[in-house]
Design a protein around this motif. Structure first.
Motif, PDB file in Angstrom:
ATOM      1  N   THR A   4       0.845  -1.170   0.000  1.00 21.93           N
ATOM      2  CA  THR A   4       0.000   0.000   0.000  1.00 21.93           C
ATOM      3  C   THR A   4       0.883   1.222   0.000  1.00 21.93           C
ATOM      4  O   THR A   4       1.930   1.265   0.630  1.00 21.93           O
ATOM      5  CB  THR A   4      -0.892   0.018   1.261  1.00 21.93           C
ATOM      6  OG1 THR A   4      -0.138  -0.412   2.359  1.00 21.93           O
ATOM      7  CG2 THR A   4      -2.116  -0.826   1.090  1.00 21.93           C
ATOM      8  N   ALA A  12      -9.808   6.935  -0.777  1.00 23.19           N
ATOM      9  CA  ALA A  12      -9.557   6.789   0.647  1.00 23.19           C
ATOM     10  C   ALA A  12      -9.423   8.134   1.307  1.00 23.19           C
ATOM     11  O   ALA A  12      -8.873   9.070   0.739  1.00 23.19           O
ATOM     12  CB  ALA A  12      -8.277   5.978   0.870  1.00 23.19           C
ATOM     13  N   THR A 157      -6.018  -6.964  -1.330  1.00 26.20           N
ATOM     14  CA  THR A 157      -5.584  -5.616  -0.946  1.00 26.20           C
ATOM     15  C   THR A 157      -4.068  -5.464  -0.972  1.00 26.20           C
ATOM     16  O   THR A 157      -3.558  -4.361  -1.156  1.00 26.20           O
ATOM     17  CB  THR A 157      -6.119  -5.244   0.454  1.00 26.20           C
ATOM     18  OG1 THR A 157      -5.685  -6.218   1.410  1.00 26.20           O
ATOM     19  CG2 THR A 157      -7.630  -5.170   0.465  1.00 26.20           C
ATOM     20  N   GLU A 162      -3.183   0.571  -3.174  1.00 23.37           N
ATOM     21  CA  GLU A 162      -4.310   1.417  -2.820  1.00 23.37           C
ATOM     22  C   GLU A 162      -4.540   2.447  -3.919  1.00 23.37           C
ATOM     23  O   GLU A 162      -3.640   3.155  -4.331  1.00 23.37           O
ATOM     24  CB  GLU A 162      -4.026   2.118  -1.487  1.00 23.37           C
ATOM     25  CG  GLU A 162      -5.212   2.856  -0.930  1.00 23.37           C
ATOM     26  CD  GLU A 162      -4.914   3.384   0.464  1.00 23.37           C
ATOM     27  OE1 GLU A 162      -5.324   4.511   0.744  1.00 23.37           O
ATOM     28  OE2 GLU A 162      -4.265   2.674   1.239  1.00 23.37           O
ATOM     29  N   THR A 167      -9.675  -0.521  -5.755  1.00 25.57           N
ATOM     30  CA  THR A 167     -11.108  -0.263  -5.726  1.00 25.57           C
ATOM     31  C   THR A 167     -11.834  -1.137  -6.734  1.00 25.57           C
ATOM     32  O   THR A 167     -12.885  -1.720  -6.453  1.00 25.57           O
ATOM     33  CB  THR A 167     -11.393   1.219  -6.024  1.00 25.57           C
ATOM     34  OG1 THR A 167     -10.680   2.027  -5.086  1.00 25.57           O
ATOM     35  CG2 THR A 167     -12.872   1.526  -5.913  1.00 25.57           C
ATOM     36  N   SER A 414      -8.214   1.269   3.890  1.00 26.22           N
ATOM     37  CA  SER A 414      -7.348   2.286   3.297  1.00 26.22           C
ATOM     38  C   SER A 414      -6.391   2.879   4.329  1.00 26.22           C
ATOM     39  O   SER A 414      -6.675   2.910   5.525  1.00 26.22           O
ATOM     40  CB  SER A 414      -8.188   3.405   2.681  1.00 26.22           C
ATOM     41  OG  SER A 414      -8.922   4.078   3.687  1.00 26.22           O
TER      42      SER A 414
END
Length: 500
Positions: A4, A12, A157, A162, A167, A414
């Protein structure tokens, strides 16, 4: 495996500064991730989403087979509940534990172990000659699902940075899970009528084998730093979730008057309170309390619990309305909810685009408010007509429900490091499981109770039933609108440009 990253992202909210657990650093602010999936990413997403689809399918595929299954295995009416509960209990109870084990032992390893267990248990349930063996297979299916769901989501994830890709990936996953619930009822009915109820479990076994053949070649290992397992935390949260899920799932069938239901719920809630106290004192907690203090995590998961519980409750109430008051056939009811399933898939497809424009938290708030407004339209139902109002309102509400499901997952995960994604996705899936267990027993008890009061005052049976349904719908609306407003005020106020 991508990590991330703190990049400009419309999905986010800005991370809350946390001195004990700072947000991760990543790519420079001017590098935007590509929105296109590579061929390998597509295959990876297919495998991970297929596993989640199978679990969603398992929640509903057996429901229509219960009247046939019971006599075949010698399960009485009271025992039929356990054909569903035996799966739901371990699934809901062990999510947090397996999510943390995935962080420590490796998400790929935990995922594949859960998939192998789920597949083998499906075969056992399909061939079981006696009720105890069948229920054991269902329980092992639930245990495998508890490992599959959080680690599968964590692999999504952590595999997609991110931003737009994550999404979109979560949107596809959420849409397929919603489709799995709907398809399960249709496929379950077809298989039961043509090949027998055992073929429903056999289908899950075949699907598990196919995913198991492809997954090892596509998945890379992903884990956080190894720490000592928080045994007191694991015991209290697992016991607490077990008590709450057992109590609520039993109440959905038997009501809240049974002593074991009340004892289980009270004991479960007490253990969850104790879990919070244990985590506050633990040096290496199973679920760090700093995570729950993040508004995106806390309110994102609250929104998830609410949208799932209220949607399942309104489907239950509309089933009563269609069959008890309008007298429509089970086939017509199935077609109504089939349209609802298609609308859910459409909502999942729209969610990423809206989230990119206005941000996931703001999209989540609007979806909850829209779901509540469309549910409010059902308050106009009458005792003699209303089929088309149900079709339109519940389908549009389901589309917005799926938008909420996708964006609550994005919001709640997030701004967190890859090392915390197992915990975060375990919370996301726990919120969904509690929502599935919570909505129907609470609103059905409210609806049935008020209908009884109206009948005792001399109201006709149909009018009393409609009055009870409308009270349940009203409560549904209030909860959705209040939660939507709360999310808008807490995490939905920042403009997308202000979000990292």
């Amino acid at each position: 495996m991508p990590t991330t990253a703190s990049v400009p992202d419309t999905t986010a909210p800005a991370p809350v500064p946390d001195h004990d657990h700072p947000a991760p650093s990543g790519r420079p602010a001017d590098s935007r991730p590509s929105q296109r999936f590579t061929p390998r990413e597509i295959l990876l997403l297919v495998v991970l989403c297929a596993s989640q689809f199978l679990v969603a399918l398992d929640f509903s595929v057996l429901n229509v087979a219960l009247p046939v299954l019971g006599p075949d295995l010698g399960l009485g009416e009271a025992g039929l509940q356990w054909a569903v509960t035996a799966f739901a209990l371990p699934t809901g109870s062990f999510l947090l534990l397996f999510g943390r084990l995935g962080d420590q032992l490796g998400r790929r390893r935990t995922f594949l172990t859960g998939l192998a267990l789920f597949t083998g248990a499906s075969v056992l349930a399909a061939v079981a000659p006696t009720a105890p063996l069948f229920l054991a297979g269902r329980a092992l299916q639930g245990l495998g699902a508890a490992a599959l769901v959080p680690t599968g989501m964590a692999l999504i994830t952590t595999s997609f940075a991110e931003g737009p890709k994550r999404t979109k990936a979560l949107s596809i996953n959420g849409s397929l899970m919603a489709l799995g619930f709907t398809v399960g009822m249709v496929v379950g009915g077809i298989l039961t009528d043509t090949l027998g109820w055992r073929s429903t479990m056999g289908l899950l076994g075949v699907g598990g084998v196919l995913v198991l053949l492809a997954a090892p070649r596509l998945l890379s290992e992903s884990r956080g730093p190894r720490t000592r397992l928080d045994v007191p935390g694991a015991l209290t949260v697992t016991g607490g979730l077990f008590g709450v899920v057992y109590g609520l799932s039993t109440a959905a069938e038997e009501g809240f008057s049974r002593p074991d239901v009340l004892i289980a719920i009270v004991a479960g809630l007490a253990l969850l309170v104790l879990f919070v106290r244990v985590e506050a004192r633990s040096a290496e907690p199973l679920l760090p309390l700093w995570m729950l203090r993040r508004p995106t995590v806390a309110f994102g998961n609250l929104a998830g619990l609410v949208t799932v519980s209220m949607m399942t409750a309104v489907v239950f109430l509309m089933t009563l309305y269609l069959q008890d008051l309008l007298g429509v056939s089970a086939l017509v009811s199935g077609l109504v909810f089939g349209v609802q399933g298609l609308a859910s898939v459409a909502g999942g497809a729209v969610a990423p685009r809206v989230a990119r424009r206005i941000g996931a938290p703001r999209t989540l708030a609007l979806a909850l408010i829209g779901q509540g407004a469309l549910t409010a339209a059902l308050l106009g139902l009458g005792t003699g007509s209303g089929l088309w109002l149900v079709v339109v309102a519940i389908s549009l509400a389901s589309g917005l429900h799926l938008v909420a499901v996708v964006t609550y997952g994005v919001t709640a995960t997030s701004g967190l490091d890859d090392t915390d994604q197992g915990r975060a996705t375990s919370l996301v899936t726990s919120a969904m499981q509690l929502g599935l267990a919570l909505g129907i027993p609470l609103l059905s008890a409210l609806s049935v109770g008020w209908a009884g009061v109206l009948r005792s005052d001399g109201t006709s049976a149909d009018a009393a039933t409609l009055g009870g349904i409308k009270l349940g719908l009203g409560a549904d609306v209030v909860v959705l609108l209040a939660t939507g407003a709360l999310v808008a005020l807490t995490v939905g106020r920042r403009r997308p440009a202000e979000q990292p």
